[in-house]
Design an enzyme around this catalytic site. Structure first.
Site, mmCIF file in Angstrom:
data_model
loop_
_atom_site.group_PDB
_atom_site.id
_atom_site.type_symbol
_atom_site.label_atom_id
_atom_site.label_comp_id
_atom_site.label_asym_id
_atom_site.label_seq_id
_atom_site.Cartn_x
_atom_site.Cartn_y
_atom_site.Cartn_z
ATOM 1 N N SER A 73 52.369 29.440 23.889
ATOM 2 C CA SER A 73 53.342 29.993 22.957
ATOM 3 C C SER A 73 53.361 29.120 21.723
ATOM 4 O O SER A 73 53.158 27.912 21.806
ATOM 5 C CB SER A 73 54.723 30.005 23.618
ATOM 6 O OG SER A 73 55.728 30.028 22.636
ATOM 7 N N LYS B 79 54.812 26.799 27.750
ATOM 8 C CA LYS B 79 54.382 28.121 28.214
ATOM 9 C C LYS B 79 52.882 28.254 28.467
ATOM 10 O O LYS B 79 52.064 27.742 27.715
ATOM 11 C CB LYS B 79 54.776 29.192 27.182
ATOM 12 C CG LYS B 79 56.259 29.479 27.089
ATOM 13 C CD LYS B 79 56.855 30.026 28.386
ATOM 14 C CE LYS B 79 56.443 31.437 28.686
ATOM 15 N NZ LYS B 79 57.244 32.424 27.972
ATOM 16 N N GLU C 188 48.217 40.959 31.220
ATOM 17 C CA GLU C 188 49.202 41.732 30.444
ATOM 18 C C GLU C 188 48.495 42.736 29.540
ATOM 19 O O GLU C 188 48.900 43.896 29.427
ATOM 20 C CB GLU C 188 50.059 40.792 29.587
ATOM 21 C CG GLU C 188 51.065 39.986 30.384
ATOM 22 C CD GLU C 188 51.803 39.000 29.484
ATOM 23 O OE1 GLU C 188 52.772 39.407 28.842
ATOM 24 O OE2 GLU C 188 51.377 37.833 29.407
ATOM 25 N N HIS D 130 59.398 48.028 48.250
ATOM 26 C CA HIS D 130 60.511 48.034 47.284
ATOM 27 C C HIS D 130 60.650 46.671 46.595
ATOM 28 O O HIS D 130 61.740 46.299 46.154
ATOM 29 C CB HIS D 130 61.828 48.406 47.960
ATOM 30 C CG HIS D 130 61.731 49.598 48.860
ATOM 31 N ND1 HIS D 130 61.915 50.890 48.413
ATOM 32 C CD2 HIS D 130 61.421 49.701 50.182
ATOM 33 C CE1 HIS D 130 61.749 51.733 49.435
ATOM 34 N NE2 HIS D 130 61.426 51.034 50.509
#
Ligand code: ARG
Length: 465
Positions: A285, A291, A298, A164
């Protein structure tokens, strides 16, 4: 009809059928823009068909020789990028056949004896897909090997295992990686199994009913290295279940990749900080200078959607089609091609990226020390001292509550505190509550003890060698 004559013909139509409309339908029905990718399979299939026609006395030795020469020349032309694909000739099959006749004359027109584009295209797709399955299988093996070696390196590194997405029990990072090896191993099995049904020969089914020429289909199957012939001509030309099976196996590979991607993304976030991916697989970024984004995982997670989408497309394409061949089936190619391309790129890139994965054992350890990850071990300890498991579970729940209230982990309670919950607790409890103690205790086949992880590593190394 020459290109010029075709052009004139469309111009001769009524104003209603203006030139642009005619071009549109031409574009709509043609597949050469994408199925030219099957050229090698098409030529291989034609060579085998011609060889059999000659052996059966259906084609003269001279015609066979001319066809062989012509097809080999065409292969060289295509390889050199000198072949001119014509939209007017609709698909890869008609393009190659027309060029053959251009090169070798009348013999070229005899190649299609006892054959239809319906059994031809089914054969081409199967031959092509067989080769791709073999490549994908080796890429899957390479990816598994990378993961196995990482697992060997990190058998003793401990991170929290989750259920979980809540801290559950400590596990070996090697064990965690080997879970993916199991998934990819099953994926490879599925592909190998699908390959058996891909590798059967439709040729000889002709348009749908078979042919009146005395073909030797078994001979063609042998020449093409196929495992057998399709035994029903209607089925041979019409079903694409082999492509659906492959796509389904491919979708599962991508689904496994997407699960791994999700974990890599989480692990790389500042809140976990468990791993770093090599810079070459991340991007920055344009606005936030700090970043470093895990773009590759992804994208893989995103591309999973497209591969699953292709599977749904193929299944839907097949649904409700009456026997035998329908032009619907021309639509099987683009999803299949894109599935293969996406999968191969993803597997290659993941093997490279994971080879460069860096692990941060201290961050993993710190995370495993939060969340009372060894609570089950304390319960098991009490069970070994004679307490029934349900009671032990309750005792530990109280201890966890107290530890939480004090803002410490269960393992940080003192002996006196623990003894207050159950008098059976002794000093040896701290070994049990340690991360290493917890892992080592799970020394059963398939469990997370580093000794088990090392045994699995050896099994996989032997299997993948
Ligand atoms: N381009 C077609 C396909 O991909 C080849 C078979 C065409 N057969 C036909 N009867 N029109 O399916």
């Amino acid at each position: 009809m020459s290109d010029n004559q075709l052009a004139n013909k469309s111009q001769a139509w009524s104003a209603l059928f203006s030139e642009p409309m005619s071009d549109l339908v031409k574009r709509y029905t043609a597949s050469v823009g994408f199925d030219q990718r099957l050229w090698r399979a098409d030529i291989t299939g034609s060579l085998a068909h011609a060889e059999m026609l000659a052996a059966q006395g259906i084609l003269s030795t001279e015609d066979h020789a001319a066809i062989q020469r012509g097809l080999n020349e065409i292969a060289a032309e295509i390889e050199a990028g000198q072949f001119e694909w014509k939209l007017d000739l609709e698909d890869v099959h008609l393009n190659i056949e027309a060029r053959l006749t251009e090169r070798v004359g009348i013999a070229g027109k005899r190649l299609h004896t006892g054959r239809s584009r319906n059994d031809q295209v089914a054969t081409d797709v199967r031959l092509w897909l067989r080769g791709e399955i073999d490549e994908i299988s080796s890429l899957l093996r390479a990816l598994q090997s990378v993961l196995v070696e990482k697992a060997a390196e990190h058998a003793d590194v401990i991170l929290p295992g989750f259920t979980h997405l809540q801290v559950a029990q400590p596990v070996s990072f090697g064990h965690h990686l080997l879970a993916y090896v199991e998934m990819f191993a099953r994926d490879a099995e599925r592909l190998a199994d699908a390959r058996k049904r891909v590798n059967r020969l439709p040729l000889g089914a002709a348009a749908l009913a078979g042919t009146s020429y005395p073909l030797d289909r078994e001979r063609v199957a042998r020449t093409l290295g196929m495992d057998g012939v399709c035994q029903n001509s209607l089925d041979a030309v019409s079903d694409r279940d082999f492509a659906i099976e492959f796509s389904s196996a491919a979708a599962l590979v991508m689904i496994h990749i997407s699960r791994l991607s999700e974990e890599l993304i989480l692990w790389m976030s500042q809140n976990f900080g468990f791993i770093a991916l090599p810079d070459a697989f991340c991007t920055g970024s344009s606005i936030m200078p700090q970043k470093k984004n895990p773009d590759v995982p992804e994208l893989a997670r995103g591309k999973t959607g497209r591969v699953v989408g292709h599977l749904v497309g193929l299944v839907t394409l097949m649904k409700g089609q009456p026997l035998a061949y329908n032009k619907d089936n021309q639509e099987d190619k683009e999803p299949l091609f894109d599935t293969v391309d996406t999968l191969k790129d993803t597997l290659r890139i993941f093997a490279d990226m994971l080879a460069g994965l860096t692990v941060k054992p201290e961050a993993m350890r710190a995370a495993a020390l939060k969340g009372h990850a060894t609570a089950t071990d304390l319960a098991d300890y009490l069970v070994k001292k004679g307490l029934p498991f349900r009671d032990a579970h309750e005792v530990v729940a109280h201890a966890v509550k107290t530890a939480s209230q004090q803002g410490v982990d269960l393992a940080a309670l003192t002996l006196a505190q623990l003894q207050a919950f159950d008098a059976r607790v002794e000093a040896d409890v701290f070994e049990v509550l340690s991360l290493e103690g917890s892992l080592n205790a799970r020394n059963v086949l398939g469990a997370t003890a580093p000794a088990q992880v090392r045994a699995q590593v050896e099994r996989h190394r032997a299997r993948l060698a």
